[in-house]
Write an enzyme that holds these catalytic residues in place. Structure first.
Site, PDB file in Angstrom:
ATOM      1  N   LYS A   1     -33.863  95.246  22.190  1.00 30.23           N
ATOM      2  CA  LYS A   1     -35.442  95.604  22.390  1.00 30.23           C
ATOM      3  C   LYS A   1     -35.761  96.893  21.947  1.00 30.23           C
ATOM      4  CE  LYS A   1     -36.023  91.850  25.824  1.00 30.23           C
ATOM      5  NZ  LYS A   1     -37.244  91.448  27.195  1.00 30.23           N
TER       6      LYS A   1
ATOM      7  N   TYR B   1     -41.533  84.022  21.486  1.00 31.46           N
ATOM      8  CA  TYR B   1     -41.830  83.566  23.144  1.00 31.46           C
ATOM      9  C   TYR B   1     -42.931  82.770  23.290  1.00 31.46           C
ATOM     10  CZ  TYR B   1     -39.183  87.946  23.816  1.00 31.46           C
ATOM     11  OH  TYR B   1     -37.695  88.862  24.502  1.00 31.46           O
TER      12      TYR B   1
ATOM     13  N   ASN C   1     -36.500  95.931  29.763  1.00 36.33           N
ATOM     14  CA  ASN C   1     -35.632  95.543  29.660  1.00 36.33           C
ATOM     15  C   ASN C   1     -34.059  94.904  28.931  1.00 36.33           C
ATOM     16  OD1 ASN C   1     -35.353  92.776  29.117  1.00 36.33           O
ATOM     17  ND2 ASN C   1     -35.628  91.537  30.673  1.00 36.33           N
TER      18      ASN C   1
ATOM     19  N   HIS D   1     -32.011  90.720  25.075  1.00 42.67           N
ATOM     20  CA  HIS D   1     -32.596  89.260  24.986  1.00 42.67           C
ATOM     21  C   HIS D   1     -31.390  88.573  24.245  1.00 42.67           C
ATOM     22  CE1 HIS D   1     -34.241  85.637  23.830  1.00 42.67           C
ATOM     23  NE2 HIS D   1     -33.977  85.920  23.222  1.00 42.67           N
TER      24      HIS D   1
ATOM     25  N   GLU E   1     -33.804  80.069  18.281  1.00 38.22           N
ATOM     26  CA  GLU E   1     -34.582  81.292  17.817  1.00 38.22           C
ATOM     27  C   GLU E   1     -33.363  81.807  16.977  1.00 38.22           C
ATOM     28  OE1 GLU E   1     -33.625  82.731  21.762  1.00 38.22           O
ATOM     29  OE2 GLU E   1     -34.354  81.977  22.942  1.00 38.22           O
TER      30      GLU E   1
END
Ligand code: IDP
Ligand code: MG
Length: 138
Positions: A9, A49, A112, A115, A126
């Site tokens: 990310k 998402y 965080n 992914h 995805e």
């Protein structure tokens, strides 16, 4: 071989953790089968998402994942989905053990670092958002 989608990310890229994260997967014996750096459009972020569309943090999540460059990769290997999830640590880094990516490098649930797809079905959905079939080379 099972395939999973991994994203470093924007916070992970900004912290210079891309190489560290790839190295962890490679040392474990997983294979990087496709790899690219990109800036995600809002439309693609919302597609990725979609399951969280009604959640209060959705806007913040889309803002964040589109805020800077990310590194997308397809990681393959035996049980790649589960192995990658275990190596990432739980969603909230507060609960993540040292030795996991989130346990070593993250403090906040909104930022965080990484992914990873949560099931083989999610992985298939995805991977298509990020990669054309001919971009998956291994
Ligand atoms: P995962 O990334 O571990 O699969 P998900 O539940 O799929 O976790 O949530 C997707 C992402 O949305 C998380 O990685 C996290 O960055 C963000 N997120 C999840 N829950 C919250 C929350 O309660 N507040 C803010 N962000 C959240
Ligand atoms: Mg998830």
């Amino acid at each position: 071989m099972e395939k999973t989608l991994v994203l470093v990310k924007p916070d992970g890229v900004a912290k210079g953790l891309t190489g560290e994260i790839i190295a962890r997967f490679e040392r474990r014996g997983l294979t990087v089968a496709a790899l690219k750096m990109l800036k995600l459009s809002r439309a693609k972020a919302e597609t990725h998402y979609a399951e969280h569309k009604e959640r209060p943090f959705f806007g913040e999540l889309v803002d964040f994942i589109t805020s800077g460059p990310i590194v997308a990769m397809v990681v393959s290997g035996e049980n790649a989905v589960k192995v990658v999830r275990t190596m990432m640590g739980p969603t909230n880094p507060v609960d993540a053990a040292p030795g996991t990516v989130r346990g070593d490098f993250a403090l906040s649930i909104g930022q965080n670092i990484i992914h990873g797809s949560d099931s083989p079905a999610s992985a298939a959905r995805e991977i298509e958002i990020y990669f054309a079939p001919d971009e998956i080379l291994l």
